[in-house]
Design a protein around this motif. Structure first.
Motif, short mmCIF file in Angstrom:
data_model
loop_
_atom_site.label_atom_id
_atom_site.label_comp_id
_atom_site.label_asym_id
_atom_site.label_seq_id
_atom_site.Cartn_x
_atom_site.Cartn_y
_atom_site.Cartn_z
N LEU A 50 0.91 -1.22 -0.04
CA LEU A 50 0.13 0.07 0.00
C LEU A 50 0.80 1.31 0.04
O LEU A 50 0.75 2.09 -0.61
CB LEU A 50 -0.92 -0.15 1.16
N HIS A 51 1.95 1.10 0.92
CA HIS A 51 2.82 2.39 0.92
C HIS A 51 3.57 2.59 -0.71
O HIS A 51 3.78 3.65 -0.76
CB HIS A 51 3.86 2.32 1.94
N MET A 52 3.84 1.60 -1.05
CA MET A 52 4.73 1.48 -2.43
C MET A 52 3.58 2.13 -3.40
O MET A 52 4.08 3.07 -4.18
CB MET A 52 5.05 0.30 -2.95
N CYS A 53 2.44 1.83 -3.40
CA CYS A 53 1.42 2.27 -4.32
C CYS A 53 1.26 4.02 -3.91
O CYS A 53 0.85 4.47 -5.05
CB CYS A 53 -0.08 1.46 -4.26
N GLU A 54 1.04 4.26 -2.63
CA GLU A 54 1.04 5.58 -2.38
C GLU A 54 2.15 6.36 -2.84
O GLU A 54 1.94 7.52 -3.67
CB GLU A 54 0.84 5.82 -0.95
N ASP A 55 3.39 6.00 -2.80
CA ASP A 55 4.41 6.87 -3.20
C ASP A 55 4.57 6.82 -4.67
O ASP A 55 4.89 7.89 -5.30
CB ASP A 55 5.75 5.84 -2.80
N THR A 56 4.02 5.62 -5.44
CA THR A 56 3.79 5.63 -6.89
C THR A 56 2.87 6.94 -7.26
O THR A 56 3.31 7.57 -8.32
CB THR A 56 3.64 4.14 -7.32
N LEU A 57 2.04 6.97 -6.88
CA LEU A 57 0.74 7.88 -7.13
C LEU A 57 1.25 9.26 -6.83
O LEU A 57 1.17 10.39 -7.56
CB LEU A 57 -0.32 7.73 -6.25
N ALA A 58 2.22 9.20 -5.73
CA ALA A 58 2.54 10.68 -5.34
C ALA A 58 3.58 11.17 -6.51
O ALA A 58 3.68 12.42 -6.89
CB ALA A 58 3.13 10.78 -4.07
N THR A 59 4.66 10.19 -6.77
CA THR A 59 5.49 10.49 -7.96
C THR A 59 4.86 10.93 -9.22
O THR A 59 5.06 11.83 -10.14
CB THR A 59 6.46 9.25 -8.03
N ASP A 60 3.84 10.03 -9.32
CA ASP A 60 2.88 10.33 -10.83
C ASP A 60 2.60 11.67 -10.89
O ASP A 60 2.34 12.32 -11.71
CB ASP A 60 1.89 9.27 -10.76
N LYS A 61 1.68 12.29 -9.66
CA LYS A 61 1.16 13.25 -9.60
C LYS A 61 2.31 14.58 -9.61
O LYS A 61 1.95 15.47 -10.22
CB LYS A 61 0.37 13.66 -8.25
#
Length: 152
Positions: free
Chosen positions: A82-93
């Protein structure tokens, strides 16, 4: 005449009325089916009861113990994912903002301008070199014509 009609009726009933025969066949089939089926269903019920009792007595404790052992690790793995997914989303944003896109467009425009200036300078240099060589060759040919006397 009544006796003849009665005889015809009796012959007709014996030839075409199969109800008594069918009733006997149906009763026989029903009796055979219920005997065979009844035993199988009772056996299946007993097997199901044994299996449920075995699960209730032994398997539930094993499942609880296994889940107590493995659930914390599984939950931790899920939280990491879940944290990895959140980091990926933040980077994508971060990379999808309009400001970043405008900055990249400006950088590309600046690089394009620099490349165009460089190409223009090199073309001017080539043109100048070509003109100089052309002048030098004309002078050389004029000298040759003067020296050989073929000139005007």
């Amino acid at each position: 005449m009544a006796a003849a009609a009665k005889d015809v009726n009796e012959v007709f009933s014996r030839l075409f009325d199969h109800r008594p025969f069918l009733r006997g066949e149906i009763d026989y089939f029903k009796k055979e089916f219920e005997e065979k089926r009844g035993d199988r269903e009772v056996e299946q019920l007993f097997r199901s009861l044994e299996l449920i009792t075995e699960i209730k007595e032994g398997q539930i404790e094993k499942i609880v113990g296994s889940s107590d052992d493995n659930l914390p690790r599984t939950i931790a793995d899920i939280q990491v994912a879940l944290h990895m997914c959140e980091d990926t989303l933040a980077t994508d944003k971060q990379f999808n903002t309009e400001e970043l896109l405008a900055k990249k467009r400006a950088d590309r425009s600046a690089r394009l301008g620099a490349v165009q200036r460089d190409v223009d300078e090199k073309l001017k240099l080539l043109d100048d070199t070509y003109k100089d060589k052309e002048k030098a060759m004309r002078l050389q040919f004029e000298q040759l014509e003067k020296n050989t006397g073929y000139g005007k």
